[in-house]
Design a protein around this motif. Structure first.
Motif, PDB file in Angstrom:
ATOM      1  N   ALA A   1      41.299  41.644  49.784  1.00  0.00           N
ATOM      2  CA  ALA A   1      40.128  41.736  49.066  1.00  0.00           C
ATOM      3  C   ALA A   1      39.838  40.974  47.532  1.00  0.00           C
ATOM      4  N   VAL A   2      38.812  40.765  47.488  1.00  0.00           N
ATOM      5  CA  VAL A   2      38.468  40.182  46.001  1.00  0.00           C
ATOM      6  C   VAL A   2      37.110  40.888  45.710  1.00  0.00           C
ATOM      7  N   GLU A   3      36.839  41.372  44.222  1.00  0.00           N
ATOM      8  CA  GLU A   3      35.799  42.144  43.735  1.00  0.00           C
ATOM      9  C   GLU A   3      35.633  41.999  42.435  1.00  0.00           C
ATOM     10  N   GLU A   4      34.338  41.590  42.058  1.00  0.00           N
ATOM     11  CA  GLU A   4      34.082  41.331  40.596  1.00  0.00           C
ATOM     12  C   GLU A   4      33.823  42.658  40.187  1.00  0.00           C
TER      13      GLU A   4
ATOM     14  N   MET B   1      35.637  40.703  34.821  1.00  0.00           N
ATOM     15  CA  MET B   1      37.045  40.694  35.428  1.00  0.00           C
ATOM     16  C   MET B   1      36.835  40.307  36.889  1.00  0.00           C
ATOM     17  N   TRP B   2      37.902  39.865  37.511  1.00  0.00           N
ATOM     18  CA  TRP B   2      38.230  39.767  38.799  1.00  0.00           C
ATOM     19  C   TRP B   2      39.439  40.790  39.381  1.00  0.00           C
ATOM     20  N   ARG B   3      39.170  41.502  40.430  1.00  0.00           N
ATOM     21  CA  ARG B   3      40.138  42.647  40.969  1.00  0.00           C
ATOM     22  C   ARG B   3      40.645  41.784  42.293  1.00  0.00           C
TER      23      ARG B   3
ATOM     24  N   ALA C   1      37.681  32.263  47.707  1.00  0.00           N
ATOM     25  CA  ALA C   1      36.605  31.278  47.494  1.00  0.00           C
ATOM     26  C   ALA C   1      35.507  31.459  46.297  1.00  0.00           C
ATOM     27  N   PRO C   2      34.994  33.072  46.339  1.00  0.00           N
ATOM     28  CA  PRO C   2      34.345  33.330  44.996  1.00  0.00           C
ATOM     29  C   PRO C   2      34.783  33.081  43.764  1.00  0.00           C
ATOM     30  N   ILE C   3      35.733  33.145  43.728  1.00  0.00           N
ATOM     31  CA  ILE C   3      36.813  32.724  42.344  1.00  0.00           C
ATOM     32  C   ILE C   3      36.792  31.415  42.256  1.00  0.00           C
TER      33      ILE C   3
END
Length: 206
Positions: free
Chosen positions: A16-19, A29-31, A144-146
C-alpha cells in the motif's frame, strides 16, 4: 516506530502507498506499507513514513540527477532496510555534510547495491492478499503515485547543494564540484548569489 531486527533475510513487498501529512498538515508525507518477513519481528506489515521533500534533499546531498526519481525512490525505500545493518556496524553510514558530494553518493549507492544483494532484491512488488485496493496479483504499480507526482525543481535542488557546500567548507571538507543541478558552475552560481546580495543591500539602503 517498532525496532527492526538486523537478521532480515527476505524481500519487503509493497502492499500500500498512501498520502498523509505531519505537523497538522504542514508537512506532506508518503506512507509506504510493506509486507515483511516473519524474521523482521514487527508483524506481517511495516509502515514507513517519509516527507515528500526528502527527494530534493537527497538529490542535493548525494548529487543525484533531480529527474532520476526512480533512483531517489529506490534509496529512500531501501534505507529502512539499511538502518539495522548500520546500527549493527555491518554497513557504513554516509554523512553528506562530512564528505564531498561524490564520496557521499558512491557510499550510498554501494549500500543500496549491498542491501539488494542481501535481501533477495530488497523492495519488491509481488502478488499478496495483503495488497491494497484488491489488487492481489501485483498487476498495479503501487509506487506509481510517488513516481508520477514527484517533480523536483532544479533551482531548489541547486540552492540546497550550495547550502551543503557551505556546511562542508565550514567543516574543512574539500568541495569538489563541476556543476550544480541547474547546470551552473560553482563560480557562476557564486557570482549570481553575490549579485543578488548586492541588489538586496542596495534596495535596503534605498
Amino acid at each position: 516506530m517498532a525496532e527492526l531486527r538486523s537478521d532480515m533475510g527476505k524481500e519487503w513487498n509493497v502492499v500500500a502507498v498512501e498520502e498523509t501529512a505531519a505537523n497538522n498538515g504542514a508537512i506532506p508525507m508518503w506512507r509506504v506499507v510493506f509486507e515483511v518477513p516473519e524474521e523482521v519481528g514487527v508483524g506481517p506489515l511495516f509502515r514507513c513514513l517519509f516527507p515528500k521533500s526528502i527527494f530534493a534533499q537527497y538529490a542535493a546531498e548525494y548529487g543525484i540527477d533531480p529527474d532520476d526519481v526512480d533512483l531517489l525512490l529506490d534509496i529512500v525505500l531501501h534505507e529502512f532496510q539499511m538502518r539495522p545493518e548500520q546500527a549493527a556496524g555491518r554497513m557504513p553510514i554516509p554523512v553528506p555534510g562530512r564528505t564531498n558530494e561524490d564520496e557521499a553518493r558512491v557510499a550510498m549507492l554501494a549500500n543500496l547495491k549491498t542491501i539488494k544483494a542481501q535481501r533477495d532484491g530488497g523492495v519488491v512488488q509481488r502478488a499478496s492478499p495483503l495488497r491494497a485496493r484488491g489488487d492481489m496479483n501485483a498487476t498495479q504499480d503501487l509506487l506509481a503515485p510517488i513516481r508520477n507526482t514527484t517533480r523536483l525543481d532544479r533551482q531548489a535542488v541547486t540552492d540546497k547543494q550550495w547550502e551543503m557546500d557551505i556546511i562542508r567548507h565550514n567543516r574543512g571538507v574539500a568541495v569538489q564540484r563541476e556543476r550544480f543541478a541547474n547546470g551552473a558552475t560553482a563560480e557562476e552560481f557564486g557570482a549570481a548569489l553575490r549579485a543578488l546580495n548586492q541588489i538586496g543591500r542596495k534596495t535596503s539602503r534605498d
